[in-house]
Design an enzyme around this catalytic site. Structure first.
Site, PDB file in Angstrom:
ATOM      1  N   LYS A   1      31.086  42.805  56.241  1.00 22.58           N
ATOM      2  CA  LYS A   1      29.617  42.638  56.240  1.00 22.58           C
ATOM      3  C   LYS A   1      29.268  41.181  56.505  1.00 22.58           C
ATOM      4  O   LYS A   1      30.061  40.269  56.243  1.00 22.58           O
ATOM      5  CB  LYS A   1      28.996  43.092  54.921  1.00 22.58           C
ATOM      6  CG  LYS A   1      29.463  42.364  53.645  1.00 22.58           C
ATOM      7  CD  LYS A   1      28.765  41.066  53.341  1.00 22.58           C
ATOM      8  CE  LYS A   1      29.316  40.402  52.081  1.00 22.58           C
ATOM      9  NZ  LYS A   1      29.068  38.959  51.969  1.00 22.58           N
TER      10      LYS A   1
ATOM     11  N   GLY B   1      38.229  35.402  51.438  1.00 23.91           N
ATOM     12  CA  GLY B   1      37.595  34.166  50.955  1.00 23.91           C
ATOM     13  C   GLY B   1      36.651  33.537  51.956  1.00 23.91           C
ATOM     14  O   GLY B   1      36.439  32.329  51.953  1.00 23.91           O
TER      15      GLY B   1
ATOM     16  N   GLY C   1      33.469  35.181  52.778  1.00 26.01           N
ATOM     17  CA  GLY C   1      32.106  35.706  52.647  1.00 26.01           C
ATOM     18  C   GLY C   1      31.835  36.924  53.503  1.00 26.01           C
ATOM     19  O   GLY C   1      30.679  37.273  53.770  1.00 26.01           O
ATOM     20  N   LEU C   2      32.905  37.615  53.909  1.00 29.38           N
ATOM     21  CA  LEU C   2      32.745  38.785  54.775  1.00 29.38           C
ATOM     22  C   LEU C   2      32.938  40.108  54.026  1.00 29.38           C
ATOM     23  O   LEU C   2      32.874  41.186  54.622  1.00 29.38           O
ATOM     24  CB  LEU C   2      33.733  38.710  55.952  1.00 29.38           C
ATOM     25  CG  LEU C   2      33.520  37.507  56.871  1.00 29.38           C
ATOM     26  CD1 LEU C   2      34.669  37.385  57.865  1.00 29.38           C
ATOM     27  CD2 LEU C   2      32.194  37.617  57.613  1.00 29.38           C
ATOM     28  N   GLY C   3      33.202  40.019  52.734  1.00 26.68           N
ATOM     29  CA  GLY C   3      33.251  41.223  51.885  1.00 26.68           C
ATOM     30  C   GLY C   3      34.479  42.091  52.090  1.00 26.68           C
ATOM     31  O   GLY C   3      34.442  43.277  51.728  1.00 26.68           O
TER      32      GLY C   3
ATOM     33  N   SER D   1      35.816  43.732  48.861  1.00 25.11           N
ATOM     34  CA  SER D   1      34.828  44.690  48.343  1.00 25.11           C
ATOM     35  C   SER D   1      34.805  45.954  49.192  1.00 25.11           C
ATOM     36  O   SER D   1      34.714  47.069  48.674  1.00 25.11           O
ATOM     37  CB  SER D   1      33.426  44.072  48.355  1.00 25.11           C
ATOM     38  OG  SER D   1      33.392  42.911  47.569  1.00 25.11           O
ATOM     39  N   SER D   2      34.894  45.780  50.502  1.00 25.74           N
ATOM     40  CA  SER D   2      34.889  46.927  51.407  1.00 25.74           C
ATOM     41  C   SER D   2      36.134  47.790  51.174  1.00 25.74           C
ATOM     42  O   SER D   2      36.056  49.021  51.123  1.00 25.74           O
ATOM     43  CB  SER D   2      34.840  46.442  52.860  1.00 25.74           C
ATOM     44  OG  SER D   2      34.678  47.523  53.734  1.00 25.74           O
TER      45      SER D   2
ATOM     46  N   ASP E   1      29.159  43.194  45.372  1.00 25.33           N
ATOM     47  CA  ASP E   1      28.945  43.672  46.750  1.00 25.33           C
ATOM     48  C   ASP E   1      29.475  45.083  46.983  1.00 25.33           C
ATOM     49  O   ASP E   1      29.176  45.702  48.005  1.00 25.33           O
ATOM     50  CB  ASP E   1      29.693  42.766  47.751  1.00 25.33           C
ATOM     51  CG  ASP E   1      28.997  41.443  47.960  1.00 25.33           C
ATOM     52  OD1 ASP E   1      27.869  41.273  47.475  1.00 25.33           O
ATOM     53  OD2 ASP E   1      29.603  40.573  48.620  1.00 25.33           O
TER      54      ASP E   1
END
Ligand code: C5P
Length: 288
Positions: free
Chosen positions: A8, A93, A95-97, A100-101, A133
């Site tokens: 993301k 690390g 900020g692209l998730g 979480s994905s 996220d």
């Protein structure tokens, strides 16, 4: 079972306050993109086995994929086991998730594979315990996120265009980034800026757009590498808009045409930065 887990971008990200639970209230525009990890899930007799193809990540019990499978198995009282094999393409690390994905992919994939029958809302509750996220990736489409990022509202997403991602070498810890934040927008100011971006996206690519990320200023000030990249981004005349994603360090720059993004990629590479072309997509987790 094979599960694709998309990265993301935060097209917009404002931190609007500190909460009593130690987290911050945010207002963000989540946009999934075509860059994705691939997870293979294979049933085994017992336990959770986890493997991955990246040395930058710990494939142990602290990994979000492991914790997602454990939380789900405990929730439904499952006695069997699974082997989880992750092929990473999303850098960690940045900020692209990616983590979480992947966690959302494990929840959605296992729920479907073993026919546990948990609703999306129940999966989203489990997801929030894993990270702020993760519920967005369960939600499954472009969204405006509020609260910790888990209060989600459907958004149209970027209607087209080509996106150049830039990966600085810098790896940023989200909690450290939140700790260093000193400047905050009020909810009203944020609402106004986000509304303006959404209106602009509705007219995409008619005009240049402006966006906002609460983490940009401090990062550009602290790290010369980031200052160099932002200077490059500002000089890109054909760009529709650009920003930092999440708390960094990846940056993105949106062009109307793929050819423009491709030419910019050459310029970025020429400066010694790592870049990648991606497209906006409307999914986050895809099974099969
Ligand atoms: O939720 P997640 O585990 O991804 O967040 C990592 C850290 O980032 C949290 O421990 C917290 O310090 C910070 N955070 C925050 N407010 C949010 C999201 C994250 O303060 N909305």
């Amino acid at each position: 079972m094979r599960v694709k887990c998309a990265a993301k971008l935060n097209l917009y990200l404002a931190v609007t306050g500190k909460r009593d639970d130690g987290y911050h209230d945010i207002e963000t525009y989540f946009q999934p993109v075509s860059l994705h990890d691939v997870i293979d899930l294979t049933p085994v007799k017992k336990g959770i086995e986890l493997r991955g193809n990246s040395d930058a990540i710990s494939w142990d019990r602290s990994n979000l994929c492991y914790r997602a499978a454990k939380a789900l198995f405990e929730q439904v009282g499952f006695e069997g086991g699974v082997m989880i094999e992750v092929q990473k393409a999303i850098p960690a690390g940045k900020g692209l998730g990616g983590g979480s994905s992947d966690a959302a992919g494990v929840l959605v994939g296992l729920n479907e594979y073993f026919c546990f029958g948990l609703s999306k809302a129940r999966l989203a509750e489990l997801a929030l315990k894993l990270g702020s996220d993760v519920p967005f990736f369960i939600f499954g489409q472009p969204a405006i996120g509020r609260g910790r990022g888990e209060l989600l509202e459907r958004a149209d997403g970027l209607p087209g265009g080509s996106i150049l991602l830039i990966f600085p070498t810098l790896r940023i810890s989200t909690s450290e980034a939140f700790k260093k934040l000193n400047l905050m927008l009020t909810k009203t100011e944020s609402g106004f800026k986000l509304r303006r971006l959404i209106d602009g996206l509705n007219r995409f690519p008619e005009s240049k757009l402006e966006t906002y990320n609460s983490f940009s200023a401090a990062i550009v000030e602290s790290y010369p590498e980031m200052a160099g990249i932002f200077a490059f981004l500002k000089r890109e005349e054909k760009a529709v808009f650009f920003s930092l994603s999440g708390s960094g360090s990846a940056c993105f720059i949106v062009y109307e045409k793929e050819k423009e993004a491709r030419e910019a990629l050459k310029r970025v590479s020429g400066k010694g930065y790592k870049g990648l072309l991606v497209e906006p997509v409307k999914w986050t987790i895809e099974i099969g």
